[in-house]
Design a protein around this motif. Structure first.
Motif, PDB file in Angstrom:
ATOM      1  N   PHE A   1      -1.259  10.061  -3.822  1.00 12.41           N
ATOM      2  CA  PHE A   1      -2.661  10.189  -3.423  1.00 12.41           C
ATOM      3  C   PHE A   1      -3.203   8.787  -3.146  1.00 12.41           C
ATOM      4  O   PHE A   1      -2.604   7.781  -3.501  1.00 12.41           O
ATOM      5  CB  PHE A   1      -3.495  10.888  -4.502  1.00 12.41           C
ATOM      6  CG  PHE A   1      -3.710  10.080  -5.746  1.00 12.41           C
ATOM      7  CD1 PHE A   1      -4.814   9.265  -5.871  1.00 12.41           C
ATOM      8  CD2 PHE A   1      -2.807  10.131  -6.790  1.00 12.41           C
ATOM      9  CE1 PHE A   1      -5.020   8.518  -7.013  1.00 12.41           C
ATOM     10  CE2 PHE A   1      -2.996   9.397  -7.929  1.00 12.41           C
ATOM     11  CZ  PHE A   1      -4.115   8.582  -8.050  1.00 12.41           C
ATOM     12  N   ALA A   2      -4.359   8.757  -2.478  1.00 16.14           N
ATOM     13  CA  ALA A   2      -4.991   7.485  -2.149  1.00 16.14           C
ATOM     14  C   ALA A   2      -6.496   7.644  -2.143  1.00 16.14           C
ATOM     15  O   ALA A   2      -7.014   8.714  -1.806  1.00 16.14           O
ATOM     16  CB  ALA A   2      -4.523   7.016  -0.777  1.00 16.14           C
ATOM     17  N   TRP A   3      -7.191   6.594  -2.524  1.00 13.58           N
ATOM     18  CA  TRP A   3      -8.636   6.528  -2.389  1.00 13.58           C
ATOM     19  C   TRP A   3      -8.927   5.662  -1.171  1.00 13.58           C
ATOM     20  O   TRP A   3      -8.518   4.505  -1.119  1.00 13.58           O
ATOM     21  CB  TRP A   3      -9.277   5.910  -3.627  1.00 13.58           C
ATOM     22  CG  TRP A   3      -9.250   6.804  -4.810  1.00 13.58           C
ATOM     23  CD1 TRP A   3      -8.347   6.785  -5.833  1.00 13.58           C
ATOM     24  CD2 TRP A   3     -10.152   7.864  -5.101  1.00 13.58           C
ATOM     25  NE1 TRP A   3      -8.638   7.764  -6.745  1.00 13.58           N
ATOM     26  CE2 TRP A   3      -9.750   8.440  -6.313  1.00 13.58           C
ATOM     27  CE3 TRP A   3     -11.267   8.387  -4.453  1.00 13.58           C
ATOM     28  CZ2 TRP A   3     -10.416   9.507  -6.893  1.00 13.58           C
ATOM     29  CZ3 TRP A   3     -11.930   9.441  -5.032  1.00 13.58           C
ATOM     30  CH2 TRP A   3     -11.513   9.999  -6.229  1.00 13.58           C
ATOM     31  N   VAL A   4      -9.621   6.221  -0.192  1.00 17.02           N
ATOM     32  CA  VAL A   4      -9.950   5.490   1.026  1.00 17.02           C
ATOM     33  C   VAL A   4     -11.458   5.578   1.279  1.00 17.02           C
ATOM     34  O   VAL A   4     -12.138   6.450   0.752  1.00 17.02           O
ATOM     35  CB  VAL A   4      -9.176   6.032   2.251  1.00 17.02           C
ATOM     36  CG1 VAL A   4      -7.692   5.803   2.104  1.00 17.02           C
ATOM     37  CG2 VAL A   4      -9.461   7.491   2.471  1.00 17.02           C
ATOM     38  N   VAL A   5     -11.941   4.676   2.099  1.00 16.04           N
ATOM     39  CA  VAL A   5     -13.352   4.673   2.483  1.00 16.04           C
ATOM     40  C   VAL A   5     -13.467   5.396   3.816  1.00 16.04           C
ATOM     41  O   VAL A   5     -12.803   5.032   4.788  1.00 16.04           O
ATOM     42  CB  VAL A   5     -13.879   3.226   2.605  1.00 16.04           C
ATOM     43  CG1 VAL A   5     -15.331   3.220   3.026  1.00 16.04           C
ATOM     44  CG2 VAL A   5     -13.702   2.490   1.306  1.00 16.04           C
ATOM     45  N   ASP A   6     -14.323   6.437   3.878  1.00 15.31           N
ATOM     46  CA  ASP A   6     -14.483   7.163   5.135  1.00 15.31           C
ATOM     47  C   ASP A   6     -15.499   6.452   6.034  1.00 15.31           C
ATOM     48  O   ASP A   6     -15.984   5.365   5.728  1.00 15.31           O
ATOM     49  CB  ASP A   6     -14.874   8.629   4.879  1.00 15.31           C
ATOM     50  CG  ASP A   6     -16.213   8.773   4.191  1.00 15.31           C
ATOM     51  OD1 ASP A   6     -16.879   7.755   3.940  1.00 15.31           O
ATOM     52  OD2 ASP A   6     -16.595   9.918   3.905  1.00 15.31           O
ATOM     53  N   GLU A   7     -15.825   7.061   7.173  1.00 13.69           N
ATOM     54  CA  GLU A   7     -16.710   6.430   8.146  1.00 13.69           C
ATOM     55  C   GLU A   7     -18.145   6.276   7.649  1.00 13.69           C
ATOM     56  O   GLU A   7     -18.909   5.481   8.164  1.00 13.69           O
ATOM     57  CB  GLU A   7     -16.698   7.198   9.480  1.00 13.69           C
ATOM     58  CG  GLU A   7     -17.064   8.658   9.365  1.00 13.69           C
ATOM     59  CD  GLU A   7     -15.897   9.545   8.995  1.00 13.69           C
ATOM     60  OE1 GLU A   7     -16.163  10.696   8.631  1.00 13.69           O
ATOM     61  OE2 GLU A   7     -14.750   9.106   9.040  1.00 13.69           O
ATOM     62  N   ASN A   8     -18.530   7.032   6.607  1.00 14.07           N
ATOM     63  CA  ASN A   8     -19.879   6.919   6.046  1.00 14.07           C
ATOM     64  C   ASN A   8     -19.964   5.862   4.951  1.00 14.07           C
ATOM     65  O   ASN A   8     -21.042   5.638   4.410  1.00 14.07           O
ATOM     66  CB  ASN A   8     -20.324   8.272   5.461  1.00 14.07           C
ATOM     67  CG  ASN A   8     -20.366   9.342   6.520  1.00 14.07           C
ATOM     68  OD1 ASN A   8     -20.656   9.073   7.670  1.00 14.07           O
ATOM     69  ND2 ASN A   8     -20.058  10.566   6.122  1.00 14.07           N
TER      70      ASN A   8
ATOM     71  N   THR B   1       0.839  -1.202   0.000  1.00 11.79           N
ATOM     72  CA  THR B   1       0.000   0.000   0.000  1.00 11.79           C
ATOM     73  C   THR B   1       0.868   1.243   0.000  1.00 11.79           C
ATOM     74  O   THR B   1       0.599   2.205  -0.721  1.00 11.79           O
ATOM     75  CB  THR B   1      -0.933   0.003   1.215  1.00 11.79           C
ATOM     76  OG1 THR B   1      -1.701  -1.202   1.217  1.00 11.79           O
ATOM     77  CG2 THR B   1      -1.877   1.181   1.185  1.00 11.79           C
ATOM     78  N   TYR B   2       1.943   1.233   0.798  1.00 18.88           N
ATOM     79  CA  TYR B   2       2.866   2.368   0.827  1.00 18.88           C
ATOM     80  C   TYR B   2       3.489   2.598  -0.553  1.00 18.88           C
ATOM     81  O   TYR B   2       3.574   3.727  -1.025  1.00 18.88           O
ATOM     82  CB  TYR B   2       3.957   2.138   1.871  1.00 18.88           C
ATOM     83  CG  TYR B   2       4.986   3.225   1.909  1.00 18.88           C
ATOM     84  CD1 TYR B   2       4.729   4.427   2.547  1.00 18.88           C
ATOM     85  CD2 TYR B   2       6.212   3.064   1.279  1.00 18.88           C
ATOM     86  CE1 TYR B   2       5.672   5.443   2.569  1.00 18.88           C
ATOM     87  CE2 TYR B   2       7.161   4.063   1.297  1.00 18.88           C
ATOM     88  CZ  TYR B   2       6.882   5.247   1.947  1.00 18.88           C
ATOM     89  OH  TYR B   2       7.814   6.247   1.956  1.00 18.88           O
ATOM     90  N   LYS B   3       3.920   1.514  -1.210  1.00 17.54           N
ATOM     91  CA  LYS B   3       4.528   1.650  -2.537  1.00 17.54           C
ATOM     92  C   LYS B   3       3.533   2.235  -3.540  1.00 17.54           C
ATOM     93  O   LYS B   3       3.878   3.110  -4.326  1.00 17.54           O
ATOM     94  CB  LYS B   3       5.018   0.291  -3.034  1.00 17.54           C
ATOM     95  CG  LYS B   3       6.305  -0.148  -2.372  1.00 17.54           C
ATOM     96  CD  LYS B   3       6.887  -1.359  -3.072  1.00 17.54           C
ATOM     97  CE  LYS B   3       6.358  -2.612  -2.431  1.00 17.54           C
ATOM     98  NZ  LYS B   3       6.916  -3.848  -2.955  1.00 17.54           N
ATOM     99  N   ARG B   4       2.285   1.766  -3.499  1.00 12.26           N
ATOM    100  CA  ARG B   4       1.278   2.245  -4.439  1.00 12.26           C
ATOM    101  C   ARG B   4       0.934   3.712  -4.185  1.00 12.26           C
ATOM    102  O   ARG B   4       0.816   4.503  -5.116  1.00 12.26           O
ATOM    103  CB  ARG B   4       0.022   1.394  -4.330  1.00 12.26           C
ATOM    104  CG  ARG B   4      -1.037   1.813  -5.318  1.00 12.26           C
ATOM    105  CD  ARG B   4      -2.315   1.008  -5.218  1.00 12.26           C
ATOM    106  NE  ARG B   4      -2.063  -0.405  -5.380  1.00 12.26           N
ATOM    107  CZ  ARG B   4      -2.532  -1.347  -4.565  1.00 12.26           C
ATOM    108  NH1 ARG B   4      -3.274  -1.022  -3.534  1.00 12.26           N
ATOM    109  NH2 ARG B   4      -2.268  -2.609  -4.788  1.00 12.26           N
ATOM    110  N   TRP B   5       0.762   4.082  -2.921  1.00  7.52           N
ATOM    111  CA  TRP B   5       0.406   5.457  -2.583  1.00  7.52           C
ATOM    112  C   TRP B   5       1.548   6.419  -2.876  1.00  7.52           C
ATOM    113  O   TRP B   5       1.331   7.565  -3.234  1.00  7.52           O
ATOM    114  CB  TRP B   5      -0.003   5.571  -1.132  1.00  7.52           C
ATOM    115  CG  TRP B   5      -1.342   4.982  -0.816  1.00  7.52           C
ATOM    116  CD1 TRP B   5      -2.167   4.288  -1.650  1.00  7.52           C
ATOM    117  CD2 TRP B   5      -2.006   5.018   0.444  1.00  7.52           C
ATOM    118  NE1 TRP B   5      -3.292   3.900  -0.993  1.00  7.52           N
ATOM    119  CE2 TRP B   5      -3.220   4.329   0.296  1.00  7.52           C
ATOM    120  CE3 TRP B   5      -1.687   5.547   1.675  1.00  7.52           C
ATOM    121  CZ2 TRP B   5      -4.124   4.178   1.343  1.00  7.52           C
ATOM    122  CZ3 TRP B   5      -2.587   5.401   2.713  1.00  7.52           C
ATOM    123  CH2 TRP B   5      -3.796   4.725   2.547  1.00  7.52           C
TER     124      TRP B   5
END
Length: 75
Positions: free
Chosen positions: A48-55, A39-43
């Motif tokens: 930048f990164a696409w992440v899922v927030d709490e919603n 994940t570190y290598k890809r980011w």
């Protein structure tokens, strides 16, 4: 122990970030498929990164340095 989908290495569960999505398979054990190293290598390639927030929505995070990425993943 779990196997990373990208690098195919076997790591303990703490090397995988949590997966907050409700629709996942039981064998994923509540963790993402890719280890923190991959994940570190890809980011760090795109900073930048696409992440899922709490919603449960996808959110784009842009990083200014590799240290910010390291803090987000490992600290």
């Amino acid at each position: 122990m779990k196997k990373c989908f990208d690098c195919k290495r076997t790591y303990p569960l703490f090397m995988f970030t949590k997966n907050p999505r409700p629709y996942q398979r039981p064998e994923h054990q509540g963790k993402n498929l890719v280890c923190r190293h991959c994940t570190y290598k890809r980011w760090s390639e795109g900073m930048f990164a696409w992440v899922v927030d709490e919603n449960g929505k996808f959110k784009k995070i842009e990083f200014k340095s590799k240290w910010e990425i390291f803090k987000k993943l490992f600290l």
